[in-house]
Design a protein around this motif. Structure first.
Motif, PDB file in Angstrom:
ATOM      1  N   VAL A   1       0.848  -1.196   0.000  1.00 25.32           N
ATOM      2  CA  VAL A   1       0.000   0.000   0.000  1.00 25.32           C
ATOM      3  C   VAL A   1       0.880   1.242   0.000  1.00 25.32           C
ATOM      4  N   VAL A   2       0.450   2.259  -0.736  1.00 24.35           N
ATOM      5  CA  VAL A   2       1.105   3.571  -0.682  1.00 24.35           C
ATOM      6  C   VAL A   2       0.103   4.567  -0.121  1.00 24.35           C
ATOM      7  N   VAL A   3       0.516   5.293   0.905  1.00 26.71           N
ATOM      8  CA  VAL A   3      -0.298   6.367   1.488  1.00 26.71           C
ATOM      9  C   VAL A   3       0.551   7.628   1.471  1.00 26.71           C
ATOM     10  N   ILE A   4       0.117   8.619   0.715  1.00 29.87           N
ATOM     11  CA  ILE A   4       0.850   9.877   0.663  1.00 29.87           C
ATOM     12  C   ILE A   4       0.107  10.897   1.511  1.00 29.87           C
ATOM     13  N   ARG A   5       0.737  11.313   2.601  1.00 34.53           N
ATOM     14  CA  ARG A   5       0.162  12.271   3.531  1.00 34.53           C
ATOM     15  C   ARG A   5       0.355  13.680   2.960  1.00 34.53           C
ATOM     16  N   SER A   6      -0.736  14.410   2.817  1.00 33.51           N
ATOM     17  CA  SER A   6      -0.683  15.647   2.046  1.00 33.51           C
ATOM     18  C   SER A   6      -1.244  16.847   2.795  1.00 33.51           C
ATOM     19  N   GLY A   7      -1.078  16.867   4.113  1.00 26.75           N
ATOM     20  CA  GLY A   7      -1.466  18.032   4.896  1.00 26.75           C
ATOM     21  C   GLY A   7      -2.930  18.384   4.740  1.00 26.75           C
ATOM     22  N   ALA A   8      -3.191  19.644   4.430  1.00 26.42           N
ATOM     23  CA  ALA A   8      -4.570  20.119   4.321  1.00 26.42           C
ATOM     24  C   ALA A   8      -5.320  19.468   3.159  1.00 26.42           C
ATOM     25  N   LEU A   9      -4.593  18.924   2.181  1.00 26.51           N
ATOM     26  CA  LEU A   9      -5.254  18.231   1.070  1.00 26.51           C
ATOM     27  C   LEU A   9      -5.853  16.902   1.508  1.00 26.51           C
ATOM     28  N   GLY A  10      -5.365  16.350   2.610  1.00 27.32           N
ATOM     29  CA  GLY A  10      -5.814  15.041   3.068  1.00 27.32           C
ATOM     30  C   GLY A  10      -4.752  13.988   2.832  1.00 27.32           C
ATOM     31  N   ALA A  11      -5.157  12.760   2.664  1.00 30.98           N
ATOM     32  CA  ALA A  11      -4.237  11.647   2.410  1.00 30.98           C
ATOM     33  C   ALA A  11      -4.758  10.844   1.225  1.00 30.98           C
ATOM     34  N   PHE A  12      -3.839  10.442   0.344  1.00 32.47           N
ATOM     35  CA  PHE A  12      -4.207   9.645  -0.818  1.00 32.47           C
ATOM     36  C   PHE A  12      -3.692   8.228  -0.599  1.00 32.47           C
ATOM     37  N   VAL A  13      -4.578   7.237  -0.646  1.00 28.15           N
ATOM     38  CA  VAL A  13      -4.214   5.854  -0.389  1.00 28.15           C
ATOM     39  C   VAL A  13      -4.563   5.007  -1.601  1.00 28.15           C
ATOM     40  N   ALA A  14      -3.641   4.132  -1.993  1.00 33.06           N
ATOM     41  CA  ALA A  14      -3.867   3.287  -3.161  1.00 33.06           C
ATOM     42  C   ALA A  14      -3.073   1.995  -3.011  1.00 33.06           C
ATOM     43  N   SER A  15      -3.533   0.948  -3.666  1.00 30.74           N
ATOM     44  CA  SER A  15      -2.835  -0.325  -3.694  1.00 30.74           C
ATOM     45  C   SER A  15      -3.112  -1.003  -5.030  1.00 30.74           C
ATOM     46  N   LYS A  16      -2.380  -2.054  -5.282  1.00 25.95           N
ATOM     47  CA  LYS A  16      -2.536  -2.777  -6.536  1.00 25.95           C
ATOM     48  C   LYS A  16      -3.967  -3.298  -6.660  1.00 25.95           C
ATOM     49  N   GLY A  17      -4.607  -2.995  -7.767  1.00 29.93           N
ATOM     50  CA  GLY A  17      -5.949  -3.501  -8.018  1.00 29.93           C
ATOM     51  C   GLY A  17      -7.051  -2.728  -7.330  1.00 29.93           C
ATOM     52  N   ARG A  18      -6.701  -1.663  -6.606  1.00 32.97           N
ATOM     53  CA  ARG A  18      -7.712  -0.844  -5.940  1.00 32.97           C
ATOM     54  C   ARG A  18      -7.460   0.618  -6.287  1.00 32.97           C
ATOM     55  N   GLU A  19      -8.456   1.263  -6.820  1.00 33.62           N
ATOM     56  CA  GLU A  19      -8.314   2.645  -7.244  1.00 33.62           C
ATOM     57  C   GLU A  19      -7.961   3.540  -6.059  1.00 33.62           C
ATOM     58  N   GLY A  20      -7.092   4.489  -6.316  1.00 29.75           N
ATOM     59  CA  GLY A  20      -6.696   5.397  -5.266  1.00 29.75           C
ATOM     60  C   GLY A  20      -7.861   6.241  -4.761  1.00 29.75           C
ATOM     61  N   THR A  21      -7.802   6.581  -3.473  1.00 29.15           N
ATOM     62  CA  THR A  21      -8.885   7.322  -2.834  1.00 29.15           C
ATOM     63  C   THR A  21      -8.317   8.428  -1.969  1.00 29.15           C
ATOM     64  N   TRP A  22      -8.956   9.589  -2.006  1.00 26.98           N
ATOM     65  CA  TRP A  22      -8.597  10.688  -1.119  1.00 26.98           C
ATOM     66  C   TRP A  22      -9.423  10.608   0.163  1.00 26.98           C
ATOM     67  N   VAL A  23      -8.746  10.763   1.280  1.00 26.97           N
ATOM     68  CA  VAL A  23      -9.412  10.919   2.574  1.00 26.97           C
ATOM     69  C   VAL A  23      -9.102  12.327   3.060  1.00 26.97           C
ATOM     70  N   PRO A  24     -10.109  13.164   3.246  1.00 25.78           N
ATOM     71  CA  PRO A  24      -9.837  14.558   3.622  1.00 25.78           C
ATOM     72  C   PRO A  24      -9.299  14.675   5.041  1.00 25.78           C
ATOM     73  N   ALA A  25      -8.548  15.737   5.288  1.00 25.96           N
ATOM     74  CA  ALA A  25      -8.132  16.041   6.654  1.00 25.96           C
ATOM     75  C   ALA A  25      -9.368  16.291   7.513  1.00 25.96           C
TER      76      ALA A  25
END
Length: 342
Positions: free
Chosen positions: A225-249
């Motif tokens: 899994v890759v989770v890119i922490r992006s401050g006020a933008l939230g966090a973007f999480v994605a993995s193989k075979g699963r579309e990436g998703t934004w989770v808001p702060a």
């Protein structure tokens, strides 16, 4: 060998650091703001928000200058969470957080004590289910090799690249270690720097970086899994075979700005909460990202660690309140907010 009778779920190999602070304006003049030294244990604090102290762990190397005020704060979080190692021949690891306007600098001011899985052997923290580490890709390879040396131990590995080594020159070393990483989590600036992607972070650039990191092969068979922490933008999480998703702060509106007091440790706090969430949800990475978001919301509300109090609700049930609020109440608020969006 857990003398507490409860298997350790999460242990961090992050160094315990006492943070000192310096505040200057854009012209490099002192602002007059002063903060006392703070402990950098936000990851464990975030985990304790969601799990009992007996389930988590972190090594604390106490030097001859260890402040009694910080000891009291650690004890308040639960003494089972800490493995104290005392050495009166040295000082505690310290670092200076220097602020010049909105820009933050970080440098160690005392020698570091780097930790590896071998430091856990023979302790209550040996062979946890999850292992967090923050270091350069080269040191991550050393940690991974020590994990492989212990037969039968296959922990979930949560890797947070150290900021000053998130440079293009470190990308080959990162690629070599990625197959052994379960969760890779740089912040947005670090991810863009590693991949030589120019420009300040935007959602589009973060999504591009996340996709490229996944293509490099995170986890065994690329199932990490890759989770890119992006401050006020939230966090973007994605993995193989699963579309990436934004989770808001959690605090993400103009009316929420009053809750954002000090973002130091927010990334650590996020990953501590996410690790706890992975355990609570049985490995659901998306739901675990919600837990990380909630945990970081408590870390940034004050200078230092969140405050724990015991209260009874309207029907007499005793609960643990952090900064006067319940973590699971915030989780429900975030879940409801996301349901309305979808």
């Amino acid at each position: 060998m857990d003398t507490d009778g409860l298997e350790r779920i999460i242990v961090s190999l992050g160094m315990f650091i006492i943070d000192d602070f310096q505040f200057h304006d854009d012209d490099d003049q002192p602002t007059g703001k002063i903060l006392p030294p703070q402990e950098s244990s936000c990851l464990l604090a975030a985990e304790v928000v969601l799990l009992p102290a007996e389930a988590v762990g972190m090594i604390v190397d106490r030097g001859n200058d260890f402040p009694g005020s910080i000891q009291k704060q650690l004890d308040a979080l639960g003494h089972h969470a800490w493995l104290f190692r005392d050495n009166n021949e040295r000082v505690t690891t310290r670092a200076l957080n220097s602020y010049k306007g909105d820009r933050r600098g970080f440098q160690y001011t005392t020698p570091r004590i780097r930790l590896t899985p071998r430091d856990l052997i023979g302790s209550d923290f040996q062979r946890p289910k999850m292992l967090h580490f923050i270091c350069s890709p080269t040191r991550a390879a050393t940690i991974v090799s020590e994990i492989k040396d212990e037969d039968g131990w296959n922990p979930i590995t949560i890797y947070e690249p150290i900021p000053d080594r998130c440079i293009p020159e470190e990308l080959p070393a990162l690629i070599n270690v990625l197959p052994s990483i379960s969760v890779l989590s740089p912040n947005a600036e670090e991810a863009l720097s590693l991949l030589s992607i120019p420009g300040p972070p935007t959602k589009t650039l973060v999504e591009e970086a996340c996709g490229r990191l996944l293509q490099l092969g995170v986890g065994p068979q690329g199932e990490g899994v890759v989770v890119i922490r992006s401050g006020a933008l939230g966090a973007f999480v994605a993995s193989k075979g699963r579309e990436g998703t934004w989770v808001p702060a959690f605090w993400n509106g103009d009316e929420d700005l009053k809750h954002v007091v000090d973002v130091t440790g927010a990334g650590n706090g996020f990953l501590g909460g996410m690790a706890a969430g992975l355990h609570i949800t049985g490995g659901d990475t998306y739901e675990a990202t919600l837990y990380g978001t909630i945990s970081s919301s408590f870390i940034i509300e004050q200078e230092g660690l969140p405050h724990l109090t015991q209260r009874s609700d309207t029907i007499g049930h005793l609960g643990e309140y952090w900064n006067g609020d319940l973590p699971h109440r915030r989780l429900k608020v975030l879940q409801d907010r996301l349901q309305k969006v979808t």
